[in-house]
Design an enzyme around this catalytic site. Structure first.
Site, PDB file in Angstrom:
ATOM      1  N   GLU A   1       2.875  -6.516   6.893  1.00 16.48           N
ATOM      2  CA  GLU A   1       2.125  -5.470   7.595  1.00 16.48           C
ATOM      3  C   GLU A   1       2.428  -5.396   9.081  1.00 16.48           C
ATOM      4  O   GLU A   1       2.450  -4.305   9.665  1.00 16.48           O
ATOM      5  CB  GLU A   1       0.612  -5.687   7.387  1.00 16.48           C
ATOM      6  CG  GLU A   1       0.115  -5.379   5.983  1.00 16.48           C
ATOM      7  CD  GLU A   1       0.141  -6.571   5.054  1.00 16.48           C
ATOM      8  OE1 GLU A   1      -0.496  -6.521   3.992  1.00 16.48           O
ATOM      9  OE2 GLU A   1       0.822  -7.568   5.397  1.00 16.48           O
TER      10      GLU A   1
ATOM     11  N   GLY B   1      -0.335  -5.379   0.126  1.00 20.57           N
ATOM     12  CA  GLY B   1      -1.451  -5.295  -0.802  1.00 20.57           C
ATOM     13  C   GLY B   1      -1.127  -5.878  -2.160  1.00 20.57           C
ATOM     14  O   GLY B   1      -2.020  -6.371  -2.863  1.00 20.57           O
TER      15      GLY B   1
ATOM     16  N   GLU C   1      -1.678  -9.504  -1.855  1.00 18.00           N
ATOM     17  CA  GLU C   1      -3.125  -9.711  -1.786  1.00 18.00           C
ATOM     18  C   GLU C   1      -3.767  -9.569  -3.163  1.00 18.00           C
ATOM     19  O   GLU C   1      -4.680 -10.322  -3.511  1.00 18.00           O
ATOM     20  CB  GLU C   1      -3.732  -8.719  -0.789  1.00 18.00           C
ATOM     21  CG  GLU C   1      -3.329  -9.030   0.650  1.00 18.00           C
ATOM     22  CD  GLU C   1      -3.663  -7.908   1.619  1.00 18.00           C
ATOM     23  OE1 GLU C   1      -4.263  -8.197   2.667  1.00 18.00           O
ATOM     24  OE2 GLU C   1      -3.308  -6.742   1.328  1.00 18.00           O
TER      25      GLU C   1
ATOM     26  N   ALA D   1       0.834  -1.195   0.000  1.00 20.45           N
ATOM     27  CA  ALA D   1       0.000   0.000   0.000  1.00 20.45           C
ATOM     28  C   ALA D   1       0.869   1.245   0.000  1.00 20.45           C
ATOM     29  O   ALA D   1       2.079   1.181   0.234  1.00 20.45           O
ATOM     30  CB  ALA D   1      -0.924   0.002   1.215  1.00 20.45           C
TER      31      ALA D   1
END
Length: 259
Positions: A133, A110, A113, A65
């Site tokens: 994270e 992310g 993901e 992210a």
């Protein structure tokens, strides 16, 4: 939508989607997520698009992210951002067309993901995967705690999530996170070859097989088997099945509608 962070092109039924923020290692800011949502809609509704390849420009697939955006978020902002990202990845996952991630470098947070929301993953030998994270005092928010255990099992997923450590492409392949590993120079051609192999099959069969696997994971075995039987019956009424069986008996390549 005019894309600022993505490149989008279609060639003979295959969409190539490239996250194009190489100076930021293709970090997934809110704009990227919004544009990926528009792409998911185009894939779902585009009659001339059979499937898609998703990759990143430069040295990364997507290195997580955008930390600058995360630094300013509060609890309500954080939940809203997670829900928005989850919704977009879910739309990509359920667009009805096969989507393959061509992972060319870092796929972290992310980015990992996003790759997991694709139906298949082909990795360059130089690719790196991880859910780091926890090192930032947060947890995965775009589906990592849900898709990773489904792909690699609970124990392996927990180790990756709780340690935040990266793994290389070979290890990702060993644990089942990626489907195949290829040399960097062959990544896009190998991914396209895999996708075109799928697209040469019955399009309705591919679509319903995707749906059966996706929905069946959240059903009991009995419910999943009934869903499969229903799809099997539906396909028996299609021109695709008639053509596929005729081609097999006549020892010729099938010519499915729309292919």
């Amino acid at each position: 939508m005019a894309y600022e962070t993505l490149l989008f092109e279609v060639n003979a039924g295959v969409a190539l989607i490239t996250i194009n923020r190489p100076d930021k290692l293709n970090a997934l800011n809110d704009r990227v997520i919004a544009e990926l949502g528009d792409v998911a809609s185009r894939l779902a509704s585009g009659g001339t698009i059979g499937g898609a390849i998703l990759t990143g420009a430069g040295k990364a697939f997507a290195a997580g992210a955008d930390i600058g955006e995360l630094a300013d978020q509060g609890p309500f902002d954080g939940k809203a951002r997670a829900l928005a990202g989850q919704a977009v990845l879910r739309r990509l996952e359920t667009c009805g067309k096969p989507v393959i991630a061509a992972v060319n470098g870092f796929a972290l947070g992310g980015g990992c993901e996003l790759a997991m929301a694709c139906h298949l993953r082909v990795a360059s030998q130089t690719a790196k995967f991880g859910q780091p994270e926890v090192k930032l005092g947060i947890a995965p928010g775009y589906g990592g705690t849900q898709r990773l255990p489904r792909l690699v099992g609970k124990g392996v997923a927990l180790e990756l999530i709780l340690t935040g450590e990266m793994i290389d492409a070979a290890e990702a392949h060993r644990i089942g996170l990626v489907n195949k590993v290829v040399p960097p120079g062959d990544l896009l051609s190998a991914t396209e070859a895999l996708l075109r192999n799928i697209l040469a099959k019955g399009p309705l069969a591919v679509r319903l097989a995707l749906e059966a696997v996706e929905r069946g994971l959240d059903m009991s075995l009995e419910e999943g088997l009934l869903l499969e039987a229903n799809h099997f019956g539906l396909l028996a009424a299609t021109a695709d099945m008639k053509e596929g069986l005729s081609a097999f008996l006549e020892k010729r390549p099938p010519k499915f509608q729309g292919r």
